[in-house]
Write an enzyme that holds these catalytic residues in place. Structure first.
Site, PDB file in Angstrom:
ATOM      1  N   MET A   1      42.162-123.482  47.783  1.00  0.00           N
ATOM      2  CA  MET A   1      42.619-124.731  48.393  1.00  0.00           C
ATOM      3  C   MET A   1      42.834-124.544  49.890  1.00  0.00           C
ATOM      4  O   MET A   1      43.503-125.349  50.537  1.00  0.00           O
ATOM      5  CB  MET A   1      43.898-125.241  47.720  1.00  0.00           C
ATOM      6  CG  MET A   1      43.669-125.692  46.295  1.00  0.00           C
ATOM      7  SD  MET A   1      44.851-126.928  45.700  1.00  0.00           S
ATOM      8  CE  MET A   1      46.388-126.034  45.865  1.00  0.00           C
ATOM      9  N   GLY A   2      42.259-123.476  50.438  1.00  0.00           N
ATOM     10  CA  GLY A   2      42.347-123.264  51.872  1.00  0.00           C
ATOM     11  C   GLY A   2      43.653-122.624  52.297  1.00  0.00           C
ATOM     12  O   GLY A   2      44.370-122.025  51.499  1.00  0.00           O
TER      13      GLY A   2
ATOM     14  N   GLY B   1      44.824-112.140  51.076  1.00  0.00           N
ATOM     15  CA  GLY B   1      44.607-112.139  49.633  1.00  0.00           C
ATOM     16  C   GLY B   1      43.310-112.843  49.265  1.00  0.00           C
ATOM     17  O   GLY B   1      42.541-112.362  48.415  1.00  0.00           O
ATOM     18  N   HIS B   2      43.045-113.979  49.891  1.00  0.00           N
ATOM     19  CA  HIS B   2      41.786-114.683  49.643  1.00  0.00           C
ATOM     20  C   HIS B   2      40.595-113.843  50.102  1.00  0.00           C
ATOM     21  O   HIS B   2      39.560-113.788  49.428  1.00  0.00           O
ATOM     22  CB  HIS B   2      41.766-116.027  50.378  1.00  0.00           C
ATOM     23  CG  HIS B   2      42.773-117.018  49.888  1.00  0.00           C
ATOM     24  ND1 HIS B   2      43.875-117.378  50.622  1.00  0.00           N
ATOM     25  CD2 HIS B   2      42.828-117.728  48.735  1.00  0.00           C
ATOM     26  CE1 HIS B   2      44.569-118.280  49.950  1.00  0.00           C
ATOM     27  NE2 HIS B   2      43.963-118.505  48.801  1.00  0.00           N
TER      28      HIS B   2
ATOM     29  N   SER C   1      50.716-115.835  50.203  1.00  0.00           N
ATOM     30  CA  SER C   1      50.563-117.190  49.677  1.00  0.00           C
ATOM     31  C   SER C   1      50.356-118.155  50.826  1.00  0.00           C
ATOM     32  O   SER C   1      50.934-117.980  51.919  1.00  0.00           O
ATOM     33  CB  SER C   1      51.815-117.605  48.885  1.00  0.00           C
ATOM     34  OG  SER C   1      51.774-118.985  48.567  1.00  0.00           O
TER      35      SER C   1
ATOM     36  N   LEU D   1      43.893-119.990  54.137  1.00  0.00           N
ATOM     37  CA  LEU D   1      43.544-118.660  53.641  1.00  0.00           C
ATOM     38  C   LEU D   1      44.357-117.539  54.287  1.00  0.00           C
ATOM     39  O   LEU D   1      44.851-117.662  55.400  1.00  0.00           O
ATOM     40  CB  LEU D   1      42.052-118.405  53.875  1.00  0.00           C
ATOM     41  CG  LEU D   1      41.086-119.421  53.261  1.00  0.00           C
ATOM     42  CD1 LEU D   1      39.647-118.967  53.463  1.00  0.00           C
ATOM     43  CD2 LEU D   1      41.371-119.662  51.786  1.00  0.00           C
TER      44      LEU D   1
ATOM     45  N   GLY E   1      42.974-114.782  42.007  1.00  0.00           N
ATOM     46  CA  GLY E   1      44.070-113.853  42.247  1.00  0.00           C
ATOM     47  C   GLY E   1      45.046-113.826  41.092  1.00  0.00           C
ATOM     48  O   GLY E   1      45.355-114.857  40.490  1.00  0.00           O
TER      49      GLY E   1
END
Length: 294
Positions: A30-31, A36-37, A199, A33, A161
């Protein structure tokens, strides 16, 4: 790196790539970022010829309109991170592109004038605990958007994740029930140096809130230590409640000790299998979730 906003353009691009025999890895997001992404993109690049990332703030998985409004939208910055990470293409559709244009009978108050789906998923016991209990309708929205994205991209492998442990379980169940021939790869949660799980919502914390946010991971670490020392799940839950009572800035929503696969509460530790410690807490206006699996 290619950026697509329409389903037709993305499909046309992917058709050419597959004609060349390329395998496709897919990272739905969902952007907003963070590292982690990017670790999911790295995992995809290691196993596929082509890595696709979707960026779509899915309105139908938010049961709180204020949460949807506050969710950060940073497409330009996201693409600036993805390009050097080696992402091959970004799919960033509008809600109208994903769900169709709202008709006059549906009204004009819907965000981006999209048509709200009437399809309903029922994930049984998986969706009635933890996130599902406190966010009714959330996993129906997740199931719809992920199944649509899978149909659009048709990847060979997909990467999620572990921080969203319940979401991974829901997606796994959906893939089995709908017969998606896609490999699901859950990837470890990445953490800041002080333990806070990375997050997109962390950027909404104030400076003061960010300083105490690591108490969530400290609580999970305490719970794991207590369980491994022989304390019962009931005793550990009382200890975690006491931990957060000493941190009045937090409002603990839930702390659960569950089987890592069924996500159902366990009353005693088993000799085999995996246990998941799952938590959700509000810190100011931000709702944070985390988990530890062992």
């Amino acid at each position: 790196m290619h950026i697509f906003h329409s389903i037709a353009d993305l499909r046309s691009y992917l058709r050419v790539q597959r004609q060349q025999g390329k395998t496709v890895g897919f990272v739905p997001t969902m952007g907003a970022l963070h590292e982690g992404h990017l670790s999911l993109i790295e995992a995809s690049k290691a196993q596929n010829d082509l890595s696709i990332c979707s960026i779509f703030v899915n309105p139908i998985q938010f049961n709180n309109p204020d949460d949807l409004a506050r969710y950060p939208r940073t497409l330009g910055a996201d693409c600036a991170m993805l390009a050097p990470a080696g992402c091959d293409a970004v799919f960033a559709p509008s809600a109208e592109e994903m769900y169709g244009k709202a008709t006059a009978s549906e009204g004009s108050k819907l965000s981006n004038a999209y048509s709200k789906p009437i399809l309903k998923f029922d994930f049984g016991a998986l969706e009635h605990v933890m996130e599902g209990q406190f966010r009714p309708g959330h996993f129906n929205g997740v199931g719809i958007v992920v199944s649509k994205l899978f149909n659009i991209v048709q990847p060979d492998r997909t990467y999620f994740g572990q921080k969203d442990l319940q979401q991974v379980a829901i997606v796994r169940r959906m893939m089995i029930d709908l017969g998606f021939q896609i490999e699901l790869h859950p990837c470890p949660t990445l953490r800041e140096l002080d333990g806070l799980a990375m997050s997109s919502r962390n950027r909404n914390l104030t400076t003061e809130e960010r300083a105490i946010a690591p108490h969530i991971f400290k609580g999970l670490s305490l719970a794991k230590s207590l369980l491994l020392s022989g304390r019962t799940p009931a005793e550990v839950k009382r200890a975690i409640s006491a931990h957060f009572e000493q941190q009045p800035a937090f409002r603990l929503e839930y702390f659960e000790i569950v089987d890592a696969h069924s996500l159902q509460t366990i009353e005693a530790m088993a000799d085999t299998g995996q246990t998941a410690l799952c938590i959700a807490a509000h810190l100011g206006k931000v709702r944070l979730i985390d988990n530890v699996v062992f």
